[in-house]
Design an enzyme around this catalytic site. Sequence first.
Site, PDB file in Angstrom:
ATOM      1  N   SER A 194       0.516 -10.732   9.440  1.00 33.67           N
ATOM      2  CA  SER A 194      -0.096  -9.504   8.908  1.00 33.67           C
ATOM      3  C   SER A 194      -1.601  -9.547   9.128  1.00 33.67           C
ATOM      4  O   SER A 194      -2.305 -10.393   8.556  1.00 33.67           O
ATOM      5  CB  SER A 194       0.237  -9.383   7.414  1.00 33.67           C
TER       6      SER A 194
ATOM      7  N   CYS B 225      -8.428   3.151   6.803  1.00 26.80           N
ATOM      8  CA  CYS B 225      -7.649   3.480   5.611  1.00 26.80           C
ATOM      9  C   CYS B 225      -8.336   2.939   4.354  1.00 26.80           C
ATOM     10  O   CYS B 225      -8.710   1.761   4.305  1.00 26.80           O
ATOM     11  CB  CYS B 225      -6.264   2.868   5.768  1.00 26.80           C
TER      12      CYS B 225
ATOM     13  N   SER C 186       1.398  -5.585   2.906  1.00 33.29           N
ATOM     14  CA  SER C 186       2.846  -5.625   3.158  1.00 33.29           C
ATOM     15  C   SER C 186       3.513  -6.759   2.368  1.00 33.29           C
ATOM     16  O   SER C 186       4.605  -7.204   2.716  1.00 33.29           O
ATOM     17  CB  SER C 186       3.109  -5.788   4.656  1.00 33.29           C
TER      18      SER C 186
ATOM     19  N   THR D  39      -6.626   1.809  11.536  1.00 33.93           N
ATOM     20  CA  THR D  39      -6.725   2.042  10.087  1.00 33.93           C
ATOM     21  C   THR D  39      -7.140   0.796   9.303  1.00 33.93           C
ATOM     22  O   THR D  39      -7.766   0.916   8.250  1.00 33.93           O
ATOM     23  CB  THR D  39      -5.379   2.541   9.515  1.00 33.93           C
TER      24      THR D  39
ATOM     25  N   HIS E  18      -2.206  -4.514  18.867  1.00 32.29           N
ATOM     26  CA  HIS E  18      -1.578  -4.074  17.621  1.00 32.29           C
ATOM     27  C   HIS E  18      -0.726  -2.822  17.874  1.00 32.29           C
ATOM     28  O   HIS E  18      -1.172  -1.891  18.545  1.00 32.29           O
ATOM     29  CB  HIS E  18      -2.667  -3.763  16.581  1.00 32.29           C
TER      30      HIS E  18
ATOM     31  N   GLU F 274       0.009  -0.289  16.096  1.00 30.66           N
ATOM     32  CA  GLU F 274      -0.599   0.993  15.693  1.00 30.66           C
ATOM     33  C   GLU F 274      -1.518   1.515  16.804  1.00 30.66           C
ATOM     34  O   GLU F 274      -1.477   2.700  17.160  1.00 30.66           O
ATOM     35  CB  GLU F 274      -1.414   0.813  14.409  1.00 30.66           C
TER      36      GLU F 274
ATOM     37  N   CYS G 135       0.865  -1.190   0.000  1.00 26.91           N
ATOM     38  CA  CYS G 135       0.000   0.000   0.000  1.00 26.91           C
ATOM     39  C   CYS G 135       0.899   1.237   0.000  1.00 26.91           C
ATOM     40  O   CYS G 135       2.127   1.139   0.150  1.00 26.91           O
ATOM     41  CB  CYS G 135      -0.884  -0.004   1.244  1.00 26.91           C
TER      42      CYS G 135
HETATM   43  S1  SF4 Z   1      -2.719   3.218   7.061  1.00 27.32           S
HETATM   44 FE1  SF4 Z   1      -1.677   1.256   6.937  1.00 27.32          FE
HETATM   45  S2  SF4 Z   1      -2.741   0.201   5.259  1.00 27.32           S
HETATM   46 FE2  SF4 Z   1      -3.236   2.368   5.061  1.00 27.32          FE
HETATM   47  S3  SF4 Z   1      -1.715   3.213   3.631  1.00 27.32           S
HETATM   48 FE3  SF4 Z   1      -0.952   3.515   5.729  1.00 27.32          FE
HETATM   49  S4  SF4 Z   1       0.344   1.732   6.136  1.00 27.32           S
HETATM   50 FE4  SF4 Z   1      -0.957   1.226   4.380  1.00 27.32          FE
END
Ligand code: SF4
Length: 285
Positions: A222, A194, A266, A166, A128, A130, A16
């Site tokens: 992932s 996202c 990824s 996301t 996670h 994030e 991505c």
């Molecule tokens: S938020 Fe995560 S899935 Fe979306 S573009 Fe960014 S890295 Fe990629």
Amino acid sequence: MTRRLEIIRSEHTGYCFGVKRAMRLIDEGLEAGGGEICTIGDVIHNPQAVERLRNRGLVPVRSLDEVGEDGVLVIRAHGVDPALVEEAGRRGIGLIDTTCPFVLRSQNYVRRLHEEGVPVIIIGDARHPEVQGIAGRAGEDAVILDDESAAADVGPYERAGVVIQTTFAREKAMAITEALRERVRDLRVYDTICQATVLRREATKRLAGKVDLMLVVGGRSSSNTKRLYRMCVDLGVPTEFIETADEIDPSWFAGRRIVGLATGTSTPDWIIEEVLDRLSRLSGE
Ligand code: SF4
């Protein structure tokens, strides 16, 4: 195998935007030379891509204590807890910050809510990285949940703000948000899902409806790849999850003609090419 397979690649495969950008920034750092470039944890959830970076000089460390003099720390695309960035700054450790701009947006919403004294609710997986990085912007106070049933224990609050991991599934996030409305009078919802993962899921779903077998390619750790796999299985389509071309078992294709290929965000292009190459050889082309 002598019969030809028709292979259809999903409209959205490979890295991505955020992962592509992160890999480019790391590449530039490695090319520039200078101090050792280190990461705490894997930069992306793909062991083969991580291995390639290690072979090129990226050094895995467990903590800032292991970052040597002149060392540079990579902040992963998922982002990290701000306390780690502050500590790196105190120690004079340089940074290559690859935090995806979409994750940064979630972090900024949470920081602002916290500054305004508004309780923060994060819809996502508490384990996670994030989510942990986003939660770090709310001090100790963020509520994290990934299920409607947990909403009953939230608050009650007069007001609160919601951000969403996301890569979280939209339908589930909306169901949790609805459940939260019962507990929070004035609920501010920031839709931080996202679009890259949404488009990928939709494309994979369309493709799964046309094929005899789906191959989902990506790292086993992932979460977005695992979700694609689960979605295909739930749609009732025979589906196999692989990390590399070597894992393909020719017996999967017996009696099947059309194979769909989907990947996580990824999964590098070179792995996809190897998979396509193996499929093409197996089908006798
Ligand atoms: S938020 Fe995560 S899935 Fe979306 S573009 Fe960014 S890295 Fe990629």
